[in-house]
Design a protein around this motif. Structure first.
Motif: not given
Length: 549
Positions: A232-261
């Motif tokens: 939320l802090a970074l979103a207002p300064g993003e020119a390509d918001f769709a690309h930013f959302v895509t990157n956010f989705a990657f980190y959100a999905i990857f968060s589920a893998v880290i606790p197991t590892a």
């Protein structure tokens, strides 16, 4: 990764979902990777389990083979339960690390390495948010396993060894506990071992580990909670918001893998600590040095035994068990060692067959220092009859044949008969072929004593050591054992330890040991007339024999 690629394609064509025709390929890729992962993991488990079982087996074999080479005195310094725990339990504790943790750790380490690389591929700012949480988790983990945590693991394994040791002793003492209608609290050592273990584990878990473990679990399992504020802090300064959302989705999905590892790495560190402590204990046994062997062994010239100014101090003791002891047992004679408990009688007997080596002075057999005799030849020269005797879970014949494995059945039967064991053989359902011990027949103390004499008769060694051979027997068994001993001792060199004065009256010489020194020595008649320590002991025992209820 495949899930994220699907999400990326959907976001890129939104809201025209039908245009995303390549997502099925990602699905098949995901299935393929999953199948390959299962196959590789199965093969890795096969390899690591084979390695773990072989490693544990080799540890047990090597430790047991080394124990056989150690002097018999070492077994008096370690309780049976302690040795069993080290040889069997410590070898088994390595199985978890080798069989299970190595495959998991390999995958976890690869995942963490890939994670660290990918955290900065798409958006380094979101990657830092993720990495901060991982750093906190690793910091908490290191806090728990280093320093006090490492000391706890040593204490933990030590507590397991103590509980095993005292538990074995307690089980063996249950008949005594039941006789006196006592509970487990009456066996203080066992109760204290359990209490100390419980208190130590509770203090470590409740005081030391509670805060770092709660923080670690909160950070790991709440990774996704820390990501939205940064996004939320970074979103207002993003020119390509769709690309930013895509990157956010990657980190959100990857968060589920880290606790197991991270959880797998945590279990790996615990197993590594336990295995390290187990190996330290196993190496403690393997580092015990066998008694040195003479490069050019000498052969005894006769069967006499002589102590020349012998001194010996037990490991860890503050005072010597023997201090300048000198006496002789001429070939074919009987010498009795008497004296108060702790005087050094058993220590003298243990030095003859080299259970230990003397710290000073010499012990000679047949005129040769026992350290210069080949150990196998020395053992062939000596037969033992102790107060407590070990019977194996084998047949009666095999128990007797332990003294001489090449003995024939007729020789075994002759030894049993000479040891007054005919009544024992007759009462057993299969005679000498009856299995003793667990799942077989059990014998009384006097019967086991007679079987030990049968072993000594079968061995037919020229030197016999008797250590309280009749101390705890009833009158009937003592009479039978004495009859068996008269055959065993005929023409032999005998060193006998006894507290009953009447059992040493027929000895050729009596040596009185007190405080590790020779207080007096001579024939029983001479010592009685001298009015010294031996005469006092004889008088005290006669007085006690006259006591009546």
């Amino acid at each position: 990764m495949c899930i994220w690629l699907v999400a990326r394609d959907f976001i890129a064509v939104a809201p025209n979902w039908q245009v995303a025709t390549g997502i099925s390929a990602y699905g098949w890729w995901a299935v393929g990777f999953a199948v390959a992962s299962i196959a590789v993991y199965f093969l890795s488990l096969m390899c690591t389990h084979l390695a773990a079982f072989r490693a544990a087996s080799n540890m047990r074999k090597q430790t047991t083979e080394h124990l056989i080479k150690l002097p018999l005195g070492c077994f008096g310094m370690h309780a049976t339960g302690e040795l069993r725990r080290i040889v069997d339990g410590c070898a088994a504790s390595t199985e978890t690390l080798l069989a299970h943790m190595l495959p998991d750790a390999a995958g976890s380490i690869a995942m963490v390495a890939a994670m660290l690389a990918m955290l900065f591929v798409f958006d380094w700012r979101l990657g830092l948010a993720r990495l901060a949480a991982v750093a906190v988790s690793i910091g908490c983990l290191m806090t728990m396993i280093s320093g006090k945590g490492m000391e706890f693991m040593k204490s933990y394994m030590g507590a397991l060894v103590r509980m095993n040791e005292t538990g074995t002793e307690y089980v063996r003492g249950i008949p005594v506990v039941k006789i006196f209608q006592q509970t487990v609290y009456s066996f203080k050592a066992f109760h204290d071992a359990i209490s100390d273990y419980a208190r130590m584990a509770q203090d470590y878990a409740g005081t030391f580990c509670r805060k770092p473990q709660v923080l670690q679990l909160s950070v790991l399992n709440g990774l996704v909670v820390f990501l939205p504020p940064v996004a939320l802090a970074l979103a207002p300064g993003e020119a390509d918001f769709a690309h930013f959302v895509t990157n956010f989705a990657f980190y959100a999905i990857f968060s589920a893998v880290i606790p197991t590892a991270m959880a797998k790495l945590m279990f790996m560190s615990e197993a590594t600590q336990m295995t390290g402590d187990s190996m330290t204990r196993v190496m403690g046994i393997l580092n015990e040095k066998p008694l040195p062997r003479a490069a050019n062994p000498s052969h005894p010239q006769g069967n006499g035994v002589r102590f020349e100014n012998v001194s010996f101090t037990c490991e860890g003791a503050t005072r010597p068990a023997l201090d300048g002891v000198s006496f002789e047992v001429p070939a074919g004679s009987t010498v009795a060692l008497v004296g108060p408990s702790g005087g050094g009688k058993s220590t003298c007997a243990s030095l003859v067959p080299r259970f230990w080596d003397a710290c000073a002075g010499r012990v000679l057999v047949g005129g040769v220092d026992v350290r210069d005799i080949d150990p196998h030849e020395l053992m062939d020269e000596v037969a033992f009859v102790f107060q407590t005797n070990q019977l194996f879970s084998q047949t009666l014949a095999e128990n007797v044949r332990a003294a001489r494995p090449d003995a024939t059945r007729d020789q075994v039967l002759a030894a049993l008969s000479a040891a007054q064991c005919d009544d024992i053989v007759d009462k057993l359902p299969h005679g000498v072929d009856t299995k003793l011990g667990a799942g077989g027949a059990y014998l009384s103390g006097g019967e086991r004593q007679r079987i030990s004499i049968a072993r000594a008769l079968l061995k037919d060694a020229p030197i016999v050591l008797l250590n309280e051979a009749t101390a705890s027997l009833d009158v009937e068994n003592e009479t039978q054992v004495q009859a068996a001993l008269s055959r065993l001792l005929a023409g032999k060199t005998v060193l006998v330890i006894a507290h009953r004065m009447r059992t040493v009256e027929t000895a050729d010489k009596v040596v009185v040991l007190k405080g590790g020194r020779v207080a007096e020595q001579g024939s029983p008649t001479e010592l009685k007339a001298a009015g010294g320590e031996f005469a006092r002991m004889v008088a005290l025992q006669k007085e006690s024999d006259g006591w009546k209820p």
